[in-house]
Design an enzyme around this catalytic site. Structure first.
Site, short mmCIF file in Angstrom:
data_model
loop_
_atom_site.label_atom_id
_atom_site.label_comp_id
_atom_site.label_asym_id
_atom_site.label_seq_id
_atom_site.Cartn_x
_atom_site.Cartn_y
_atom_site.Cartn_z
N HIS A 103 29.05 29.42 -31.92
CA HIS A 103 29.46 27.64 -31.94
C HIS A 103 29.04 27.12 -30.36
CE1 HIS A 103 33.22 29.65 -30.79
NE2 HIS A 103 33.46 28.44 -29.90
N HIS A 105 29.74 23.62 -28.59
CA HIS A 105 30.79 22.16 -28.66
C HIS A 105 29.83 20.96 -28.41
CE1 HIS A 105 34.42 24.78 -27.91
NE2 HIS A 105 33.45 25.72 -27.87
P1 DGP Z 1 35.67 28.71 -27.54
O1 DGP Z 1 35.54 30.18 -28.58
O2 DGP Z 1 36.17 28.83 -26.25
O3 DGP Z 1 33.98 28.26 -27.62
O4 DGP Z 1 36.55 27.73 -28.28
C1 DGP Z 1 36.91 27.82 -29.74
C2 DGP Z 1 37.26 26.68 -30.29
O5 DGP Z 1 37.65 26.63 -31.55
C3 DGP Z 1 38.56 25.89 -29.43
O6 DGP Z 1 37.95 24.64 -28.95
C4 DGP Z 1 39.42 25.52 -30.42
C5 DGP Z 1 38.78 25.59 -31.86
N1 DGP Z 1 39.49 26.23 -32.68
C6 DGP Z 1 40.11 27.40 -32.89
N2 DGP Z 1 40.61 27.63 -33.93
C7 DGP Z 1 40.19 26.57 -35.03
C8 DGP Z 1 40.26 26.22 -36.37
O7 DGP Z 1 40.98 26.99 -36.96
N3 DGP Z 1 39.72 25.26 -36.66
C9 DGP Z 1 38.96 24.36 -35.94
N4 DGP Z 1 38.17 23.47 -36.60
N5 DGP Z 1 38.48 24.81 -34.54
C10 DGP Z 1 39.44 25.61 -34.26
#
Ligand code: DGP
Length: 141
Positions: A103, A105
């Site tokens: 993903h 950001h």
């Molecule tokens: P990273 O793997 O470090 O790039 O971060 C994961 C991101 O995902 C973090 O900013 C928080 C977000 N996140 C975690 N759980 C969920 C979820 O269930 N739904 C959404 N929309 N975002 C989530």
């Protein structure tokens, strides 16, 4: 590198097993709001095809994610009257990755306002719903 884990939380969102605040969707890409935003409008852009991160994603899926990330960034500049956009993308735990489906950001930024720490607080559902509506409308126009 470990293999793709199909029970990760974003895979469940992609399969419709968990909800999300959807911003954009096409045949290759889904974009939705981060529920723990580092700034208002913080959006995650994912390939639909399984990919753990940048290290294993297929080039055409990566290209599709890049194109949508740019579109989301431009829409977010307008919707959030942003002064800039921060793009982040983490790879493997050592690289800061927590959820192991690739993903990007896309984080709208205001001049002089620091980002919140990662995953520090959940945003209210009504706020996220309103922001998703505005962003998806801007992406359609
Ligand atoms: P990273 O793997 O470090 O790039 O971060 C994961 C991101 O995902 C973090 O900013 C928080 C977000 N996140 C975690 N759980 C969920 C979820 O269930 N739904 C959404 N929309 N975002 C989530």
């Amino acid at each position: 590198m470990p293999s793709y884990y199909p029970q990760n939380i974003f895979a469940k969102i992609l399969r419709g097993e968990l909800p999300c605040y959807k911003v954009y969707e096409d045949d290759k890409v889904l974009a939705f709001l981060d529920i723990m935003p580092r700034a208002p409008g913080h959006t995650l852009v994912l390939p639909k095809a399984p990919a753990r991160n940048l290290l294993d994603v297929k080039p055409d899926d990566l290209a599709a994610v890049a194109v949508v990330s740019q579109r989301v960034a431009n829409a977010a500049m307008k919707v959030f009257a942003a002064d800039g956009i921060t793009i982040q993308q983490f790879n493997e735990g050592a690289g800061g990755q927590v959820v192991f489906h690739l993903h990007v950001h896309v984080i709208p930024r205001q001049a002089g306002v620091a980002m919140k720490p990662p995953a520090s607080a959940k945003e209210k559902p009504d706020v996220l719903a309103d922001q998703a509506l505005k962003l998806s409308a801007a992406l359609k126009s």
